[in-house]
Design an enzyme around this catalytic site. Structure first.
Site, short mmCIF file in Angstrom:
data_model
loop_
_atom_site.label_atom_id
_atom_site.label_comp_id
_atom_site.label_asym_id
_atom_site.label_seq_id
_atom_site.Cartn_x
_atom_site.Cartn_y
_atom_site.Cartn_z
N GLU A 126 -0.53 -4.61 22.81
CA GLU A 126 0.24 -3.43 23.23
C GLU A 126 -0.41 -2.74 24.42
O GLU A 126 -1.64 -2.67 24.47
CB GLU A 126 0.34 -2.43 22.06
N ARG A 173 0.40 -4.14 12.20
CA ARG A 173 -0.31 -4.33 13.47
C ARG A 173 0.10 -5.68 14.02
O ARG A 173 0.27 -6.64 13.26
CB ARG A 173 -1.83 -4.32 13.26
N GLY A 206 0.84 -1.20 0.00
CA GLY A 206 0.00 0.00 0.00
C GLY A 206 0.87 1.24 0.00
O GLY A 206 2.00 1.23 -0.51
N HIS A 241 6.08 0.83 19.12
CA HIS A 241 5.12 1.39 18.15
C HIS A 241 5.45 2.86 17.85
O HIS A 241 4.64 3.76 18.13
CB HIS A 241 3.68 1.25 18.68
N ILE A 293 5.74 -3.73 10.93
CA ILE A 293 5.43 -2.33 11.28
C ILE A 293 3.94 -2.07 11.09
O ILE A 293 3.49 -0.93 11.13
CB ILE A 293 6.25 -1.33 10.43
N SER A 336 -0.44 -9.22 -1.82
CA SER A 336 -1.63 -8.62 -1.21
C SER A 336 -2.81 -9.36 -1.81
O SER A 336 -2.63 -10.41 -2.42
CB SER A 336 -1.67 -7.11 -1.48
N ARG A 337 -4.04 -8.84 -1.65
CA ARG A 337 -5.19 -9.61 -2.14
C ARG A 337 -5.25 -9.66 -3.66
O ARG A 337 -5.87 -10.54 -4.24
CB ARG A 337 -6.49 -9.00 -1.59
P1 NAP Z 1 -2.81 0.97 2.75
O1 NAP Z 1 -2.32 1.96 1.76
O2 NAP Z 1 -4.27 0.73 2.88
O3 NAP Z 1 -2.06 -0.41 2.43
C1 NAP Z 1 -2.43 -1.61 3.03
C2 NAP Z 1 -2.19 -2.73 2.05
O4 NAP Z 1 -2.61 -3.94 2.66
C3 NAP Z 1 -2.96 -2.57 0.76
O5 NAP Z 1 -2.05 -2.43 -0.29
C4 NAP Z 1 -3.78 -3.85 0.63
O6 NAP Z 1 -3.59 -4.34 -0.68
C5 NAP Z 1 -3.15 -4.78 1.65
N1 NAP Z 1 -4.15 -5.67 2.24
C6 NAP Z 1 -5.32 -5.33 2.80
N2 NAP Z 1 -5.97 -6.44 3.22
C7 NAP Z 1 -5.16 -7.48 2.92
C8 NAP Z 1 -5.28 -8.89 3.10
N3 NAP Z 1 -6.35 -9.44 3.67
N4 NAP Z 1 -4.26 -9.67 2.66
C9 NAP Z 1 -3.18 -9.14 2.09
N5 NAP Z 1 -3.01 -7.80 1.89
C10 NAP Z 1 -4.00 -7.00 2.30
O7 NAP Z 1 -2.30 1.33 4.20
P2 NAP Z 1 -0.97 2.09 4.62
O8 NAP Z 1 -1.24 3.55 4.69
O9 NAP Z 1 0.15 1.60 3.78
O10 NAP Z 1 -0.81 1.55 6.12
C11 NAP Z 1 -0.66 0.16 6.36
C12 NAP Z 1 -0.79 -0.14 7.83
O11 NAP Z 1 0.40 0.25 8.51
C13 NAP Z 1 -1.89 0.62 8.57
O12 NAP Z 1 -3.15 0.01 8.41
C14 NAP Z 1 -1.42 0.59 10.00
O13 NAP Z 1 -1.98 -0.52 10.67
C15 NAP Z 1 0.08 0.40 9.88
N6 NAP Z 1 0.82 1.57 10.39
C16 NAP Z 1 1.71 1.38 11.41
C17 NAP Z 1 2.42 2.47 11.90
C18 NAP Z 1 3.44 2.29 13.00
O14 NAP Z 1 3.67 3.24 13.74
N7 NAP Z 1 4.05 1.13 13.13
C19 NAP Z 1 2.21 3.74 11.39
C20 NAP Z 1 1.31 3.90 10.34
C21 NAP Z 1 0.62 2.78 9.85
P3 NAP Z 1 -4.77 -5.08 -1.48
O15 NAP Z 1 -5.93 -4.16 -1.48
O16 NAP Z 1 -4.20 -5.35 -2.82
O17 NAP Z 1 -5.01 -6.34 -0.70
#
Ligand code: NAP
Length: 317
Positions: free
Chosen positions: A264, A235, A156, A282, A233, A177-178
């Protein structure tokens, strides 16, 4: 004219500035400051039209149902597994998050974790601080990063920034991913298990929540193998933490770098005793610049809702 009521459930940034901005368009209830939050909520519940919230203040269906006038939930952070988004959408309530503004910092930290884990940076620093350099046993040799194979689960917004940074490390990148993304620029691997078998390093960057719970299970961890490095990084819920601990303790997985955990702020004690694990609290987005940008976007979402009826960055699913 009376202003609509906004329920702010957590302090954000320089709270005096935050409050001043929100009060341009809202009558603001600062819920976290109430001695009795249940009573404070009961007193305002029939007039709240917008809520400002975040991962530390979950928004389940029961809370949404207590607020009959609610029209917008503006959340701090890009993850939204703490909000019942489907329930909100069914009731016509908009939900916003803070995408994109944190991509760089989370991707930067991911590379910090990759390097710290593979090159034993945390372990080596503990070794120096403990006075073992020159006195104790030699440090074991580490794992080379450059030129290796990097698998990304979830390409993503953040996943793409992680992949971009791999160019500098001359790494071969694939993702799962999906579905395949035609504009991705990296090969798609339709099987997560195959991605894990292929990769030297696997980074978890997908969304959290029920749809991805324990996607990285014992089989995936074992496919990554005794020399494999797993980085999370996203969840904590995406990895089966019990299987992860077991694999690390038994040499079925080489190493892990973790910024997120299943419960957490609790981190399993067994992880704390392992030198092949790097543990962070985190902090993916935790820089002055990015946290300010996230607060600003939460406020812009709330104010846009007040002025136009639409939040700026709605969660669409
Ligand atoms: P994003 O743009 O929505 O990307 C998430 C990706 O996950 C999408 O490309 C999606 O691709 C894939 N996905 C969704 N469901 C899936 C499944 N069942 N199986 C496989 N892949 C799947 O989100 P983002 O902005 O990159 O953020 C990602 C995550 O990082 C957030 O949701 C958050 O939990 C985490 N995060 C953590 C921190 C930290 O401090 N550690 C900070 C910010 C964010 P498809 O649609 O092709 O499946």
């Amino acid at each position: 004219m009376t202003k609509p009521t906004l329920l702010q459930r957590l302090p954000l940034g320089q709270q005096a500035d935050t409050l001043a901005r929100l009060e341009q368009d809202f009558d603001v209830i600062q819920l976290w400051q109430a001695d009795d939050q249940d009573a404070a909520l009961a007193a305002c519940k029939d007039r709240v039209v917008a809520v400002v919230t975040g991962p530390s203040t979950p928004t389940p269906a029961e809370l949404i149902d207590k607020l009959p006038q609610l029209k917008a939930i503006c959340s701090f952070g890009v993850g939204y597994d703490h909000i019942d988004v489907d329930h909100a959408h069914k009731k016509g309530i908009q939900v916003s998050n803070t995408p994109d503004v944190l991509n760089d910092c989370v991707a930067d930290l991911t590379w910090g974790l990759i390097l710290a884990t593979a090159r034993h940076i945390s372990h080596a620093e503990r070794y120096v601080r403990a006075g073992q350099w020159g006195n104790g046993p030699r440090l074991p040799l580490a794992t080379k990063v450059s030129g290796k194979k990097l698998g990304i689960l979830g390409l993503g917004r953040i996943g793409r920034e992680i992949a971009e940074r791999a160019r500098g490390f001359k790494m071969d990148v694939r993702y799962h991913s999906r579905r395949a993304h035609q504009d991705a620029g990296w090969p798609y691997e339709p099987s997560l298990l195959e991605l894990a078998r292929w990769a030297d390093f696997m980074v978890v960057a997908t969304v959290g929540g029920p749809t991805t719970r324990h996607l990285v299970n014992q089989a995936v961890i074992e496919a990554l193998g005794p020399k494999g490095v797993l980085i999370n990084i996203s969840r904590g819920s995406v990895i089966d933490e019990t299987a992860l601990v077991h694999a690390l303790e038994n040499g079925q997985l080489g190493a892990a770098g973790l910024d997120v955990f299943e419960a957490e702020p609790k981190v399993p004690d067994s992880l704390k005793h392992l030198d092949n694990v790097v543990l962070l609290p985190h902090i993916g987005s935790a820089t002055v610049e990015t946290r300010w940008a996230m607060v600003d976007l939460v406020l812009r979402n709330a104010l846009a809702f007040a002025q136009t009826g639409q939040v700026l960055t709605p969660i669409l699913n």
